[in-house]
Design a protein around this motif. Structure first.
Motif, mmCIF file in Angstrom:
data_model
loop_
_atom_site.group_PDB
_atom_site.id
_atom_site.type_symbol
_atom_site.label_atom_id
_atom_site.label_comp_id
_atom_site.label_asym_id
_atom_site.label_seq_id
_atom_site.Cartn_x
_atom_site.Cartn_y
_atom_site.Cartn_z
ATOM 1 N N THR A 185 -9.679 -4.924 1.290
ATOM 2 C CA THR A 185 -11.096 -5.264 1.448
ATOM 3 C C THR A 185 -11.390 -6.604 0.776
ATOM 4 O O THR A 185 -12.165 -7.411 1.287
ATOM 5 C CB THR A 185 -11.983 -4.144 0.874
ATOM 6 N N THR A 193 0.845 -1.187 0.000
ATOM 7 C CA THR A 193 0.000 0.000 0.000
ATOM 8 C C THR A 193 0.882 1.239 0.000
ATOM 9 O O THR A 193 2.053 1.179 0.356
ATOM 10 C CB THR A 193 -0.960 0.016 1.206
ATOM 11 N N GLN A 233 -8.134 0.264 7.380
ATOM 12 C CA GLN A 233 -6.994 0.447 6.485
ATOM 13 C C GLN A 233 -6.331 -0.897 6.166
ATOM 14 O O GLN A 233 -6.543 -1.870 6.896
ATOM 15 C CB GLN A 233 -5.926 1.299 7.174
ATOM 16 N N GLY A 265 -13.633 2.843 2.253
ATOM 17 C CA GLY A 265 -12.553 3.337 1.403
ATOM 18 C C GLY A 265 -12.336 4.826 1.445
ATOM 19 O O GLY A 265 -11.235 5.307 1.232
ATOM 20 N N GLU A 285 -3.486 -1.598 6.862
ATOM 21 C CA GLU A 285 -2.706 -1.917 8.058
ATOM 22 C C GLU A 285 -3.551 -2.499 9.188
ATOM 23 O O GLU A 285 -3.062 -3.277 9.997
ATOM 24 C CB GLU A 285 -2.033 -0.641 8.592
ATOM 25 N N GLY A 296 -11.274 5.724 -3.755
ATOM 26 C CA GLY A 296 -11.092 4.799 -2.637
ATOM 27 C C GLY A 296 -9.753 4.079 -2.650
ATOM 28 O O GLY A 296 -9.507 3.224 -1.813
ATOM 29 N N ARG A 350 -6.771 12.481 4.820
ATOM 30 C CA ARG A 350 -5.424 12.106 5.246
ATOM 31 C C ARG A 350 -4.673 13.319 5.783
ATOM 32 O O ARG A 350 -4.887 14.440 5.335
ATOM 33 C CB ARG A 350 -4.654 11.523 4.066
ATOM 34 N N ARG A 364 -5.592 4.183 -2.375
ATOM 35 C CA ARG A 364 -4.519 5.015 -1.835
ATOM 36 C C ARG A 364 -3.401 5.175 -2.839
ATOM 37 O O ARG A 364 -2.889 4.199 -3.359
ATOM 38 C CB ARG A 364 -3.950 4.331 -0.600
ATOM 39 N N ILE A 424 -14.437 11.082 9.639
ATOM 40 C CA ILE A 424 -13.094 11.074 9.042
ATOM 41 C C ILE A 424 -13.014 12.270 8.090
ATOM 42 O O ILE A 424 -13.895 12.472 7.264
ATOM 43 C CB ILE A 424 -12.843 9.768 8.257
ATOM 44 N N ASP A 443 -4.868 9.564 9.389
ATOM 45 C CA ASP A 443 -6.109 10.263 9.047
ATOM 46 C C ASP A 443 -6.400 11.361 10.059
ATOM 47 O O ASP A 443 -6.009 11.285 11.213
ATOM 48 C CB ASP A 443 -7.298 9.288 9.060
ATOM 49 N N ASN A 499 -6.555 9.868 -2.058
ATOM 50 C CA ASN A 499 -7.544 8.797 -2.064
ATOM 51 C C ASN A 499 -8.375 8.957 -3.340
ATOM 52 O O ASN A 499 -9.305 9.742 -3.396
ATOM 53 C CB ASN A 499 -8.415 8.900 -0.811
HETATM 54 C C1 WTA Z 1 -9.669 5.978 3.971
HETATM 55 C C2 WTA Z 1 -9.152 0.603 2.796
HETATM 56 C C3 WTA Z 1 -13.489 7.577 5.519
HETATM 57 C C4 WTA Z 1 -8.838 6.524 5.117
HETATM 58 C C5 WTA Z 1 -9.963 -0.305 3.707
HETATM 59 C C6 WTA Z 1 -7.870 5.385 5.392
HETATM 60 C C7 WTA Z 1 -11.993 5.947 4.898
HETATM 61 C C8 WTA Z 1 -7.603 4.860 4.013
HETATM 62 C C9 WTA Z 1 -12.958 4.953 5.199
HETATM 63 C C10 WTA Z 1 -7.195 3.414 4.016
HETATM 64 C C11 WTA Z 1 -14.238 5.374 5.667
HETATM 65 C C12 WTA Z 1 -11.122 4.004 4.530
HETATM 66 N N1 WTA Z 1 -14.454 6.696 5.815
HETATM 67 N N2 WTA Z 1 -12.274 7.247 5.062
HETATM 68 N N3 WTA Z 1 -15.219 4.521 5.942
HETATM 69 N N4 WTA Z 1 -12.382 3.761 4.958
HETATM 70 N N5 WTA Z 1 -10.886 5.322 4.471
HETATM 71 O O1 WTA Z 1 -5.477 1.074 3.158
HETATM 72 O O2 WTA Z 1 -8.168 7.672 4.683
HETATM 73 O O3 WTA Z 1 -6.782 1.200 1.008
HETATM 74 O O4 WTA Z 1 -6.687 5.810 6.017
HETATM 75 O O5 WTA Z 1 -7.846 0.564 3.179
HETATM 76 O O6 WTA Z 1 -8.848 5.020 3.321
HETATM 77 O O7 WTA Z 1 -7.105 2.920 2.713
HETATM 78 P P1 WTA Z 1 -6.736 1.413 2.455
#
Ligand code: WTA
Length: 678
Positions: A340, A292, A444, A416, A446, A555, A546, A557, A543, A531, A552
């Motif tokens: 996901t 990521t 995330q 996302g 992580e 959705g 970032r 990164r 939220i 975040d 983003n």
């Molecule tokens: C953002 C995806 C707002 C956030 C599962 C996070 C969100 C990053 C949400 C992680 C949500 C993810 N509302 N922001 N429901 N879900 N984010 O690693 O900035 O692809 O840090 O994981 O997506 O993205 P990642």
């Protein structure tokens, strides 16, 4: 205008403002504007759910009073262990935490074998290809396929701890391959099929994978994505670790064959036994690596554990998705190339013995009704997708969903990025018939599991808020010094104050980067999510985006640094800066400011170079990273100390008035160039 109309109009305006706030980059923000609509769980949903307010309250209480006992009890109950663990959490080597360390298990056994006695003939996977081909795979058949492929991997020399890169379309074989790795203790690293050969090569090199599993192609948006061709390019002149490439025939697409290295999937499994004893693994043995983007350097290989990760997927399938394996048809639209698609396609639904749906293609093939048709055809009960998809489908109009019967749905989810209240309301009204709770899940790559999300039978929802941390997840919002912010609506850093079982274990091969990225700011006790968030008067979390240089886009990164490095690697580029630009559908889109080598092409004459650079970025990273807009300038705006003035660039990207001191700029004309006016 009657009163209702007037109020609706006001609400719409408030929504727009809230939406803009999401895009705001300020670190601390005092917000008085909020979404105040509250949606109670529907009565029908509540009466059928095993979770109620009392049960939830006692989970929170238990987690508060006896944190280790809380997770330890769940792990004993929910996982089939070969050898039970005696110690739940070890913090002695913080921030390298371990969970259930002396326990032994096999994740694929937990996802497949343990359901065979009662559910051998139950459908595990319903598959729908983009061209309309369907497959129904029972748990018994899944077991056979996974066992055979696990034996095939072994026959190709893959053993415990070896890395296998999986670069596949969204088809059941991708899940078979992941589960097969888990069965023999190999560590998989799935690379999203939309990444370029170059990006794939980087990931293969970093993992030192022995085997790559791919397909001749996959169907996507009416075209064939040439996966095998990309693998060939990725392996050309590098990636010496790769000994074998296993190729599934999906499309009958012509491929170039390298004798001795390439093997067809069907030939590899042809004579394999349908039984492969699951390897006994330690709880902390790595299950997979998933790359990521971060704010610096190359993408990080996020390393996940076996038992802790599995527990996270199981608990969230139950808590957040209220899964009822007896009658649910669970559909998460994420590709297995993202986290996901790991937790809520390849592992979670199977671990709880549910029936899940996989769809190979694009939501718009043959038209924008495809998702809704699939829901009607297969009687999907639980639907989990990204706000960007919701916004795009919303834009196509209500006619599409209205053509189909969506009454099988009982729960909707999003993930996302923040969902704007307008899209939330559309999802609620038009897709959920005002009857399905919406779980907005924050988490995330992580974190491995949903972290902040409603419990659908208990938590009233607010459009745009992911509501509250799940039981056992100690999320907080802190200021620059790491002190918890107690006033409502004051923005700050989102952190997790205690380790949790599904958390990443390290960055593959780079403990220092793990510590530096996630624990350097506030010490070993506080995981920094990256975040920005606020809590409202009701304790609901919102939220706000970032805090770092991560975009983003739809959705996904993307690190600004990554795209900048790709651009400056082009022979005609001297310097580049990337910022995000608000976008209706994607949430954010990529905007590039580029200083070319030699003469700057004037507007109108720059289309060829723009095209060349966009293609270049697609080649270097993947089409998702292509800048939507590229502007050329003689220089980039810098501070006296030589730092690029990113805030200024962001203001320009948004078309906002510039309120920064630009007196350090040698050439004031540059602003005009950056604005596309010169
Ligand atoms: C953002 C995806 C707002 C956030 C599962 C996070 C969100 C990053 C949400 C992680 C949500 C993810 N509302 N922001 N429901 N879900 N984010 O690693 O900035 O692809 O840090 O994981 O997506 O993205 P990642």
């Amino acid at each position: 205008m009657n009163l209702i109309h007037f109020l609706n109009k006001m609400l719409q305006i408030c929504n727009q403002i809230t939406q803009e706030l999401f895009m705001s980059e300020v670190n601390t923000i005092e917000s008085t504007l909020q979404e105040n609509r509250l949606f109670e769980p529907s009565k029908g949903f509540v009466s059928n759910s095993p979770m109620n307010a009392d049960a939830l309250a006692s989970l929170y209480q238990k987690a508060e009073e006896d944190y280790e006992g809380f997770w330890g009890d769940l792990a004993r109950k929910e996982i089939a262990w070969v050898k039970p663990f005696t110690k739940t959490l070890d913090e002695s080597n913080a921030p390298k935490f371990t969970w259930f360390e002396d326990g032994e298990l096999n994740v694929s056994y937990n996802c497949i074998d343990r359901h065979l006695v009662s559910s051998q003939h139950k459908t595990a996977i319903i598959f729908e290809g983009e061209r309309g081909d369907t497959r129904y795979i029972t748990y018994g058949e899944l077991a056979e396929e996974v066992n055979k492929f696990a034996n095939a991997l072994r026959a190709q020399g893959v053993g415990k701890g070896d890395r296998v890169v999986i670069y596949m379309p969204m088809i059941p074989e991708a899940v078979f391959a992941m589960q097969a790795c888990a069965r023999i203790g190999a560590i998989h690293s799935v690379v999203f099929g939309g990444f370029s050969a170059e990006a794939l090569g980087d990931r293969i090199e970093d993992t030192q994978a022995k085997v790559v599993v791919t397909a001749d192609g996959g169907y996507r948006a009416g075209r064939i994505v040439k996966l095998k061709e990309n693998v060939d390019k990725a392996l050309a002149n590098r990636c010496d670790s790769v000994k074998k490439v296993i190729v599934l025939n999906r499309t009958d697409n012509d491929v170039i064959w390298q004798e001795g290295r390439d093997i067809w999937w069907h030939e590899a499994v042809a004579n394999m036994p349908t039984e492969c004893k699951p390897m006994v693994m330690k709880a902390e043995d790595p299950l997979f690596i998933l790359y990521t983007s971060g704010s610096t350097g190359k993408p990080k290989g996020i390393q996940h554990s076996s038992a802790g990760y599995l527990l996270g997927s199981i608990m969230t399938m139950k808590w957040v998705f209220d899964v009822r394996p007896e009658h649910d048809i669970y559909w998460c639209t994420a590709d297995v190339g993202w986290i996901t698609g790991h937790s809520y396609v390849a592992y979670g639904p199977l671990a709880v013995g549910a029936t899940m749906l996989m769809y190979e293609g694009a939501p718009t093939v043959p038209d924008a009704g495809r998702f809704w048709k699939i829901i009607e055809d297969h009687k999907v009960t639980t639907f989990y997708t990204a706000p960007t998809a919701i916004r795009a489908l919303m834009k196509s109009g209500d006619d599409y969903p209205n053509r189909y019967d969506l009454s099988s749905l009982r729960l909707l989810g999003t993930v996302g990025e923040p969902i704007n209240p307008e899209a939330w309301m559309w999802y609620h009204n038009v897709i959920g018939y005002e009857n399905c709770p919406i779980v907005d899940t924050w988490w995330q790559t992580e974190t491995g599991m949903n972290m902040i999300a409603p419990i659908p039978s208990v938590t009233p929802t607010k459009p745009g808020s992911c509501t509250r941390p799940l039981p056992g997840i100690m999320a907080a919002i802190v200021d620059e010094e790491g002190h918890e912010i107690t006033q409502p609506n004051q923005g700050g850093y989102l952190v997790i104050k205690k380790p949790w079982p599904a958390m990443l274990r390290t960055v593959w091969g780079d403990d220092a980067r793990y510590k530096e990225t996630y624990f350097s700011l506030f010490g070993n006790d506080m995981y920094i999510a990256g975040d920005n968030a606020r809590r409202d008067e009701d304790g609901y979390i919102w939220i706000m985006g970032r805090v770092d240089d991560v975009l983003n886009v739809s959705g996904h990164r993307l690190g600004t640094m990554e795209i900048e490095s790709a651009l400056v690697a082009h022979p005609k580029v001297a310097e580049a800066a990337i910022v995000g630009r608000p976008h209706d559908i994607k949430g954010e889109s990529v905007m590039a400011f580029v200083v070319p080598k030699g003469n700057r092409p004037v507007q109108g004459d720059d289309t060829q170079l723009i095209q060349e650079l966009r293609d270049w970025v697609a080649d270097q990273i993947g089409p998702i990273a292509k800048p939507d807009v590229i502007r050329f300038s003689d220089n980039l705006p810098k501070t006296r100390s030589g730092k690029i003035m990113r805030r200024l660039l962001r203001q320009i990207a948004k078309g906002e008035a510039i309120n920064q001191d630009t007196s350090t700029l040698e050439n004031e004309d540059i602003i005009k160039q950056l604005q596309g006016k010169a």
